[in-house]
Every structure is written in structure tokens, then in C-alpha cells.
Design an enzyme around this catalytic site. Structure first.
Site, short mmCIF file in Angstrom:
data_model
loop_
_atom_site.label_atom_id
_atom_site.label_comp_id
_atom_site.label_asym_id
_atom_site.label_seq_id
_atom_site.Cartn_x
_atom_site.Cartn_y
_atom_site.Cartn_z
N ARG A 117 0.88 -1.19 0.00
CA ARG A 117 0.00 0.00 0.00
C ARG A 117 0.90 1.22 0.00
NH1 ARG A 117 -5.49 1.48 3.21
NH2 ARG A 117 -6.16 -0.09 1.73
N GLN A 171 -10.14 -3.88 -3.78
CA GLN A 171 -11.46 -3.36 -3.40
C GLN A 171 -12.49 -3.68 -4.48
OE1 GLN A 171 -12.46 -1.63 -0.51
NE2 GLN A 171 -14.43 -2.11 -1.43
N CYS A 224 -16.57 1.74 0.06
CA CYS A 224 -15.40 0.89 0.36
C CYS A 224 -14.95 1.02 1.81
CB CYS A 224 -14.27 1.17 -0.61
SG CYS A 224 -13.60 2.82 -0.49
N HIS A 248 -7.19 0.69 -6.82
CA HIS A 248 -7.46 -0.15 -5.64
C HIS A 248 -8.11 -1.47 -6.14
CE1 HIS A 248 -7.82 -1.29 -1.62
NE2 HIS A 248 -8.63 -0.38 -1.13
N ARG A 293 -13.91 -8.52 0.98
CA ARG A 293 -12.49 -8.24 0.78
C ARG A 293 -11.66 -9.49 1.09
NH1 ARG A 293 -10.44 -3.09 0.85
NH2 ARG A 293 -8.59 -4.25 0.18
N ASP A 334 -17.27 6.87 -2.05
CA ASP A 334 -15.99 6.71 -1.36
C ASP A 334 -15.65 8.08 -0.76
OD1 ASP A 334 -13.48 5.85 -0.54
OD2 ASP A 334 -12.59 6.09 -2.52
N1 CP Z 1 -11.40 -0.01 1.82
C1 CP Z 1 -10.14 -0.07 2.31
O1 CP Z 1 -9.16 -0.23 1.58
O2 CP Z 1 -10.09 0.00 3.67
P1 CP Z 1 -8.74 0.15 4.52
O3 CP Z 1 -8.13 1.48 4.15
O4 CP Z 1 -9.17 0.09 5.94
O5 CP Z 1 -7.83 -0.99 4.15
#
Ligand code: CP
Length: 301
Positions: A97, A127, A258, A124, A286, A218
Site C-alpha cells: 500500500r 477493493q 469501500c 485499488h 475483501r 468513497d
Molecule cells: N477499503 C479499504 O481499503 O479499507 P482500509 O483502508 O481500511 O484498508
């Protein structure tokens, strides 16, 4: 190695197979096991992605190592090229990430193991796999479903457009003009779109939502954009997912987010807690889709 840096690194057939595998893993029809090691190198905070990857790997019988930059040398300036070539001697797969897509590309260039995008500035993909599984569960199909994304044309929107185009969905994205998705992503999605897919980019949230089966939103300020969060609120207000806008969608439309959610900003309390909300199933999914991704990328039987 096979890297998933964006959703379009998977073909339409591979996404369909992953969704089927995720459904089989979720129902218990398949219970593969492994003795592999997943690394999590997260430069940003995460609840869902971190925990769902960790639980997925534990359920597969594998192990997870937290490679948080606060406790590894990459956070103190060790080059990604060196870090990648060391980590791939120890672990089997790495989820990253990061703020910059180019960091992911550098990990992928130097590491011999699969690299998964666990969220970047551009995409992403994990997601969107969960969103597609949730849509499939609700409508029995993904292809042909009309889905509208409201708010910021951000990384989630990008993967949503690309994934939707690959799966033959009718995708609408409504954002303020200054926050539309990147034209290069929209162009790529149009090139990848299968028969029946549609992509509409608009500034009109009401027109976009009309007849939609999925209404998706989002955060208005992604991680790294906190300084501009306050100033964004008035501009994004017309794109809030509230009961008024939801009334324009199909009567059986579902609402996705998300998460984390900012109630009173991109979504209201009434909608996120309302009967059309599927956000908790979406969050659970997820884990199922990422488990499927691990099984597939690691060749686990
Ligand atoms: N939706 C998502 O990626 O959540 P986090 O940032 O908590 O991983």
C-alpha cells in the site's frame, strides 16, 4: 512473476474465475491449504485490507509478516530496488500500500515474487474485486448491471471503471469537473470494454443515478489529501449519497462504500445504515476475494 498492480492486469476471464473461486472459498466448497508467507508493506493506514489479507492467509495455513516502513529500513531510505531483491529471498508474495503507483511498479520490476497493489494513488484493485463479488451475490450476475460511482474520480473510481468495463457493466461516474477520473484511465477502460459495457463520465449526479442498480461512493479526500478536505466539502456536496439521490435509483438498488465512511459527508447515516446498504457484506468480501487472489497467484491446490 505475476503482479496485480491494477485491476486490468487481470483479464475478464480471470476476474470471473476469481469471483467463482472466492464464492467457493466463502461457502466452504473449497478449502485449499498452503505453507506460504505473505508480506504486508503498508506506507498508509489500513483496517480492511490489512486485516482481511492477514486473516485470509492464516485461514489458508500460511503466515503473514508486517513490513511496516516504521519498522523496516525502507522507511529510513533504503531503496525499493534493494528492499524488493531482499524480500523476495524470504517471502512468497508481497502486498504493498503506497502513495505512488511508481513505487509499486519499482517493487514489481525488482522482486521475483508476485506484487499486489493494496491501494495506490492510481488504483485499488482488491477493493473492486470485493465490490464485484458483492454485486454478483446481490444480482446473480455482474455483466449488464448498471452501477454509478458518485464523488471523487479517485483510485477506487479508476479500478471501478476498468473492472466494470472488463465485466460488461454499465458504469456511470459523476464527479465535480475538477475531480473527474484520469482521462488515460477512462480511455484504457473504453479500449478494454467488452460487448455491452458502457462508460459515462458526467458532472450530473441525478442523471447518473437514474435507474442504477448500484450506487457507490468513497471518501472525498483520500489519504494524503487531508489538507484540502475542508475545502472540498462544498464542491462535493451535490454528490452525497443520501435518501433524496437514492430515490432516483432503482427501487432495489444496493449501496456500496469501500469504507472508512464519513457520515454526513459522502454518505448519510440513514443510507449507510439503511436497508439498501450492503457495505458490511462488501467489507467481508475483501477477505474472500483476496484469499482467492492468494490461492491463484501462489498456485495453491
Ligand atoms: N477499503 C479499504 O481499503 O479499507 P482500509 O483502508 O481500511 O484498508
Amino acid at each position: 512473476s505475476r503482479d496485480i498492480l491494477g485491476i486490468a492486469d487481470l483479464s475478464a476471464a480471470e476476474i470471473k474465475d476469481l469471483l467463482q473461486l472466492a464464492a467457493d472459498l466463502k461457502s466452504g466448497k473449497r478449502s485449499p491449504v498452503c505453507n506460504k508467507i505473505l508480506g504486508l508493506l503498508f506506507y498508509k493506514a489500513s483496517t480492511r485490507t490489512r486485516v482481511s489479507f492477514t486473516v485470509a492467509m492464516h485461514q489458508l495455513g500460511g503466515q503473514v509478516i508486517d513490513l511496516n516502513p516504521n519498522v523496516t529500513q525502507v522507511g529510513r531510505g533504503e531503496p525499493i530496488s534493494d528492499t524488493a531483491r531482499v524480500l523476495d529471498r524470504y517471502i512468497d508474495i508481497l502486498a504493498v500500500r503506497t502513495f505512488k503507483q511508481t513505487d509499486l511498479e519499482e517493487f514489481a520490476r525488482y522482486a521475483q515474487i508476485p506484487i499486489i497493489n493494496a491501494l495506490s494513488d492510481l488504483e485499488h484493485p482488491c477493493q473492486i474485486l470485493a465490490d464485484l463479488l458483492t454485486i454478483q451475490e446481490c444480482f446473480g450476475k455482474v455483466s449488464g448491471v448498471t452501477a454509478t460511482f458518485l464523488g471523487d474520480g479517485n483510485n477506487v473510481a479508476h479500478s471501478f471503471i476498468l473492472g466494470g468495463a472488463l465485466m460488461g457493466m454499465k458504469i456511470r461516474v459523476a464527479t465535480p469537473e475538477a475531480h473527474q477520473p484520469e482521462p488515460a484511465i477512462v480511455e484504457k477502460a473504453r479500449q478494454l470494454a467488452v460487448d455491452g459495457a458502457e462508460i459515462i463520465i458526467t458532472e450530473d449526479p441525478v442523471e447518473a443515478v437514474k435507474g442504477s442498480q448500484v450506487v457507490y461512493t468513497d471518501v472525498w479526500a483520500s489519504m494524503g489529501q487531508e489538507a484540502s478536505a475542508e475545502s472540498r466539502i462544498p464542491m462535493f456536496q451535490p454528490y452525497q449519497v443520501n435518501e433524496e439521490i437514492l430515490a432516483h435509483a432503482d427501487s432495489d438498488a444496493i449501496v456500496l462504500h469501500c469504507l472508512p465512511a464519513h457520515r454526513g459527508e459522502e454518505i448519510t447515516e440513514a443510507v449507510i445504515e439503511g436497508k439498501q446498504s450492503r457495505v458490511w457484506d462488501e467489507a467481508e468480501n475483501r477477505m474472500h476475494v483476496q484469499k482467492a487472489l492468494l490461492v491463484s497467484l501462489l498456485g495453491i491446490e
